[in-house]
Design a protein around this motif. Structure first.
Motif, PDB file in Angstrom:
ATOM      1  N   ASN A 171       0.953  -1.194   0.078  1.00  0.00           N
ATOM      2  CA  ASN A 171      -0.028  -0.047  -0.053  1.00  0.00           C
ATOM      3  C   ASN A 171       0.817   1.485   0.004  1.00  0.00           C
ATOM      4  O   ASN A 171       0.538   2.141  -0.859  1.00  0.00           O
ATOM      5  N   ALA A 172       1.844   1.189   0.675  1.00  0.00           N
ATOM      6  CA  ALA A 172       2.954   2.404   0.789  1.00  0.00           C
ATOM      7  C   ALA A 172       3.493   2.723  -0.417  1.00  0.00           C
ATOM      8  O   ALA A 172       3.737   3.774  -0.940  1.00  0.00           O
TER       9      ALA A 172
ATOM     10  N   GLN B 175       2.210   1.716  -3.419  1.00  0.00           N
ATOM     11  CA  GLN B 175       1.150   2.436  -4.395  1.00  0.00           C
ATOM     12  C   GLN B 175       1.021   3.848  -4.146  1.00  0.00           C
ATOM     13  O   GLN B 175       0.884   4.570  -4.994  1.00  0.00           O
ATOM     14  N   ARG B 176       0.951   4.369  -2.901  1.00  0.00           N
ATOM     15  CA  ARG B 176       0.637   5.569  -2.427  1.00  0.00           C
ATOM     16  C   ARG B 176       1.662   6.362  -3.131  1.00  0.00           C
ATOM     17  O   ARG B 176       1.600   7.582  -3.595  1.00  0.00           O
TER      18      ARG B 176
ATOM     19  N   GLN C  95       1.543   7.001  -6.752  1.00  0.00           N
ATOM     20  CA  GLN C  95       0.245   8.193  -6.748  1.00  0.00           C
ATOM     21  C   GLN C  95       1.189   9.510  -6.560  1.00  0.00           C
ATOM     22  O   GLN C  95       0.805  10.413  -7.450  1.00  0.00           O
ATOM     23  N   LEU C  96       1.691   9.654  -5.599  1.00  0.00           N
ATOM     24  CA  LEU C  96       2.192  10.922  -5.192  1.00  0.00           C
ATOM     25  C   LEU C  96       3.364  11.295  -6.263  1.00  0.00           C
ATOM     26  O   LEU C  96       3.501  12.453  -6.537  1.00  0.00           O
TER      27      LEU C  96
END
Length: 75
Positions: free
Chosen positions: A52-53, A55-56, A59-60
């Protein structure tokens, strides 16, 4: 009488076995407790959190690229 004697001897032989087994279990428990181990569940939770980190972070990074492009176009 012989049977009673035999049972007594067998009981006396069984006690050291139980003592050794008890001591080995205690030593193994102590050794495992000293190790820095985690459960399979905890490992899976950490893997999910890491995924999840990532993926985030992706995105950032995309947002930063978009903002950089907007800034470049305004100049």
């Amino acid at each position: 009488m012989i049977e009673t004697l035999l049972q007594t001897i067998l009981q006396q032989l069984d006690q050291p076995k139980k003592d050794i087994e008890h001591n080995l279990r205690a030593l193994l428990s102590e050794a495992v407790a000293k190790m820095d181990l985690v459960t399979q569940e905890e490992l899976e939770r950490q893997q999910t959190a890491l995924k999840n980190a990532h993926q985030r972070l992706d995105q950032l990074n995309e947002q930063v690229k978009t903002l950089e492009t907007l800034l470049q176009n305004k100049k």
